[in-house]
Enzyme design. Sequence first.
Site, PDB file in Angstrom:
ATOM      1  N   THR A  65       0.869  -1.175   0.000  1.00 24.50           N
ATOM      2  CA  THR A  65       0.000   0.000   0.000  1.00 24.50           C
ATOM      3  C   THR A  65       0.907   1.226   0.000  1.00 24.50           C
ATOM      4  O   THR A  65       1.461   1.595   1.030  1.00 24.50           O
ATOM      5  CB  THR A  65      -0.926   0.003   1.224  1.00 24.50           C
ATOM      6  N   LYS A  87      -7.068   1.029  -3.690  1.00 19.63           N
ATOM      7  CA  LYS A  87      -6.668   0.524  -2.377  1.00 19.63           C
ATOM      8  C   LYS A  87      -6.768   1.608  -1.311  1.00 19.63           C
ATOM      9  O   LYS A  87      -7.294   1.376  -0.212  1.00 19.63           O
ATOM     10  CB  LYS A  87      -5.241  -0.023  -2.455  1.00 19.63           C
ATOM     11  N   LYS A 112      -0.684   6.400   8.060  1.00 19.78           N
ATOM     12  CA  LYS A 112       0.001   6.511   6.770  1.00 19.78           C
ATOM     13  C   LYS A 112      -0.979   6.437   5.609  1.00 19.78           C
ATOM     14  O   LYS A 112      -0.925   7.252   4.675  1.00 19.78           O
ATOM     15  CB  LYS A 112       1.051   5.397   6.667  1.00 19.78           C
TER      16      LYS A 112
END
Length: 296
Positions: free
Chosen positions: A95, A171, A240
């Site tokens: 990711t 994603k 994040k």
Amino acid sequence: MKVGFIGLGNMGAPMAKNLLGAGHEVTVWNRTASKAQPLQQQGARVAKTPAEAARDAEVVVSMLADDPAAEAATLGPDGIVGALPKGAVHVSSSTISVALSERLTKAHADAGQGYVSAPVFGRPEAAEGKQLWVITAGPKAQVERVRPLLTALGRGLTELGEKPSSANVVKLSGNFLIASMMEALSEAFALAEKSGVERAAFLDVFKSVFARSPIFENYAGAIAKGQTTPAGFALRLGLKDVTLALEAGRAAEVPLPLASLLRDHFLTGVAQGRGDEDWSALGELARDRAGLKKKS
């Protein structure tokens, strides 16, 4: 197929194990070398650098925690790009930011290599049970070439066209949805509890009325129990991902006000030393804001 696998964390290790189980010849690398030992016992070869894992590979799969780790393993002096044979393909399941995905696409193209983005939805137990959902994008011929690997990792596959970064956008959008869901669950549980309703009772109502997705139900259970360890997905990684979603929104001129709110809540958790707990620790942060005492 000769496969290099880079990154053996909570997700990477079971993914590499499933590729071994599917009959592929796998060479693994991890920054902490001891994590490779169980896979070595199952037949994997262990490399000392990402470059060594990539050197003879037809495909390299990477599953790394964040942009700095992915960039170092791919573009660093001992990275994938410098060693992967021409025509071989790098499958990035990490990711990462849209911007880094686009940089990696160009770097591999300049080196005569393929690049496919294939992030996954699912927790470590889903990776272990080959129940991940894979989101992939990249040149069609390259996606077809790596399809046997992607189907060995999960229960399904969604293809999003030939631009690899499209998979990263999806994603990040999906993780933003999950994070938003957990914030709403956390606030709802806190409101019910402070109003005198037992968390277990509210959970029963939730399961009977609202639950349709295992993701929704599993996180509701974690919040109801105050269960924040072990971390299937760390709160600092949630920070994040929400930050990356905000960056993608800024680039696309799409306001994401809830993402800004979530970033601040995740940052609060990290600042309080909870960064390595599961990101369902949002539930405990909501309880703290509501003045609810921690149950023994």
